[in-house]
Write a protein that holds these residues in place. Structure first.
Motif, PDB file in Angstrom:
ATOM      1  N   PHE A   1       0.824  -1.207   0.000  1.00 19.90           N
ATOM      2  CA  PHE A   1       0.000   0.000   0.000  1.00 19.90           C
ATOM      3  C   PHE A   1       0.858   1.257   0.000  1.00 19.90           C
ATOM      4  O   PHE A   1       1.915   1.299   0.621  1.00 19.90           O
ATOM      5  CB  PHE A   1      -0.930   0.039   1.221  1.00 19.90           C
ATOM      6  CG  PHE A   1      -1.810  -1.166   1.329  1.00 19.90           C
ATOM      7  CD1 PHE A   1      -2.893  -1.320   0.487  1.00 19.90           C
ATOM      8  CD2 PHE A   1      -1.529  -2.159   2.251  1.00 19.90           C
ATOM      9  CE1 PHE A   1      -3.698  -2.447   0.552  1.00 19.90           C
ATOM     10  CE2 PHE A   1      -2.319  -3.298   2.338  1.00 19.90           C
ATOM     11  CZ  PHE A   1      -3.409  -3.436   1.482  1.00 19.90           C
ATOM     12  N   LYS A   2       0.382   2.262  -0.687  1.00 20.67           N
ATOM     13  CA  LYS A   2       0.948   3.610  -0.661  1.00 20.67           C
ATOM     14  C   LYS A   2      -0.181   4.484  -0.145  1.00 20.67           C
ATOM     15  O   LYS A   2      -1.304   4.434  -0.659  1.00 20.67           O
ATOM     16  CB  LYS A   2       1.381   4.034  -2.069  1.00 20.67           C
ATOM     17  CG  LYS A   2       1.821   5.471  -2.204  1.00 20.67           C
ATOM     18  CD  LYS A   2       3.168   5.697  -1.585  1.00 20.67           C
ATOM     19  CE  LYS A   2       3.601   7.142  -1.823  1.00 20.67           C
ATOM     20  NZ  LYS A   2       4.238   7.698  -0.644  1.00 20.67           N
ATOM     21  N   TYR A   3       0.088   5.291   0.887  1.00 19.51           N
ATOM     22  CA  TYR A   3      -1.007   6.043   1.493  1.00 19.51           C
ATOM     23  C   TYR A   3      -0.569   7.425   1.949  1.00 19.51           C
ATOM     24  O   TYR A   3       0.606   7.697   2.167  1.00 19.51           O
ATOM     25  CB  TYR A   3      -1.593   5.272   2.683  1.00 19.51           C
ATOM     26  CG  TYR A   3      -0.593   4.983   3.770  1.00 19.51           C
ATOM     27  CD1 TYR A   3      -0.353   5.900   4.783  1.00 19.51           C
ATOM     28  CD2 TYR A   3       0.125   3.792   3.786  1.00 19.51           C
ATOM     29  CE1 TYR A   3       0.565   5.652   5.786  1.00 19.51           C
ATOM     30  CE2 TYR A   3       1.046   3.532   4.774  1.00 19.51           C
ATOM     31  CZ  TYR A   3       1.265   4.462   5.769  1.00 19.51           C
ATOM     32  OH  TYR A   3       2.194   4.205   6.749  1.00 19.51           O
ATOM     33  N   ARG A   4      -1.589   8.267   2.083  1.00 18.51           N
ATOM     34  CA  ARG A   4      -1.433   9.608   2.647  1.00 18.51           C
ATOM     35  C   ARG A   4      -2.736   9.934   3.363  1.00 18.51           C
ATOM     36  O   ARG A   4      -3.798   9.963   2.754  1.00 18.51           O
ATOM     37  CB  ARG A   4      -1.162  10.638   1.544  1.00 18.51           C
ATOM     38  CG  ARG A   4      -0.969  12.056   2.072  1.00 18.51           C
ATOM     39  CD  ARG A   4      -0.783  13.071   0.947  1.00 18.51           C
ATOM     40  NE  ARG A   4      -2.024  13.325   0.227  1.00 18.51           N
ATOM     41  CZ  ARG A   4      -2.297  12.930  -1.013  1.00 18.51           C
ATOM     42  NH1 ARG A   4      -1.404  12.257  -1.706  1.00 18.51           N
ATOM     43  NH2 ARG A   4      -3.453  13.210  -1.576  1.00 18.51           N
ATOM     44  N   LEU A   5      -2.654  10.173   4.659  1.00 16.70           N
ATOM     45  CA  LEU A   5      -3.801  10.557   5.465  1.00 16.70           C
ATOM     46  C   LEU A   5      -3.418  11.876   6.118  1.00 16.70           C
ATOM     47  O   LEU A   5      -2.423  11.925   6.847  1.00 16.70           O
ATOM     48  CB  LEU A   5      -4.096   9.509   6.540  1.00 16.70           C
ATOM     49  CG  LEU A   5      -4.511   8.112   6.054  1.00 16.70           C
ATOM     50  CD1 LEU A   5      -3.327   7.319   5.547  1.00 16.70           C
ATOM     51  CD2 LEU A   5      -5.178   7.346   7.158  1.00 16.70           C
ATOM     52  N   ALA A   6      -4.157  12.924   5.853  1.00 19.71           N
ATOM     53  CA  ALA A   6      -3.736  14.250   6.305  1.00 19.71           C
ATOM     54  C   ALA A   6      -4.894  15.035   6.899  1.00 19.71           C
ATOM     55  O   ALA A   6      -6.007  15.011   6.371  1.00 19.71           O
ATOM     56  CB  ALA A   6      -3.132  15.033   5.145  1.00 19.71           C
ATOM     57  N   LEU A   7      -4.583  15.739   7.980  1.00 20.06           N
ATOM     58  CA  LEU A   7      -5.509  16.678   8.601  1.00 20.06           C
ATOM     59  C   LEU A   7      -4.976  18.078   8.352  1.00 20.06           C
ATOM     60  O   LEU A   7      -3.838  18.383   8.711  1.00 20.06           O
ATOM     61  CB  LEU A   7      -5.611  16.421  10.111  1.00 20.06           C
ATOM     62  CG  LEU A   7      -6.375  17.455  10.941  1.00 20.06           C
ATOM     63  CD1 LEU A   7      -7.847  17.541  10.517  1.00 20.06           C
ATOM     64  CD2 LEU A   7      -6.262  17.122  12.435  1.00 20.06           C
ATOM     65  N   ILE A   8      -5.811  18.910   7.732  1.00 25.71           N
ATOM     66  CA  ILE A   8      -5.438  20.278   7.396  1.00 25.71           C
ATOM     67  C   ILE A   8      -6.309  21.229   8.213  1.00 25.71           C
ATOM     68  O   ILE A   8      -7.547  21.130   8.173  1.00 25.71           O
ATOM     69  CB  ILE A   8      -5.637  20.568   5.886  1.00 25.71           C
ATOM     70  CG1 ILE A   8      -4.995  19.482   5.023  1.00 25.71           C
ATOM     71  CG2 ILE A   8      -5.157  21.968   5.529  1.00 25.71           C
ATOM     72  CD1 ILE A   8      -3.512  19.331   5.170  1.00 25.71           C
TER      73      ILE A   8
END
Length: 93
Positions: A37-44
């Motif tokens: 898996f390649k992932y990005r989880l971000a809170l802005i």
């Protein structure tokens, strides 16, 4: 096999905050990771990334909380999402 987009979603929390989750299944692990898996989880918040989980090439699985970067242990996508949600709620309830 080419990369397969599994999740791409953005959730608006308020006028000043949102989070985004992007997860790909990849044919080979990203260098530094041992899973497909390649992932990005971000809170802005207020146009600043205050929380991000990702597995950048060569760095492996890690998270950014403000300016601090630290490794994380990837066990499953479900566990990753739970950890992100727990941190997100702590930072931006």
């Amino acid at each position: 096999m080419n990369a397969i987009l599994l999740v791409k979603e953005r959730t608006v929390l308020s006028d000043e905050a949102f989070y985004e989750i992007v997860i790909w299944q990849v044919p080979d692990p990203v260098p530094g990771s041992a899973h497909p898996f390649k992932y990005r989880l971000a809170l802005i918040v207020k146009d600043q990334c205050v929380l991000r989980y990702d597995n950048e090439r060569g760095k492996g699985d890690h998270r950014h909380v403000g300016a601090v970067e630290e490794p994380i242990t990837f066990t499953s996508l479900d566990d990753l999402l739970v950890a992100f949600e727990r941190d997100r709620e702590r930072i931006y309830p």
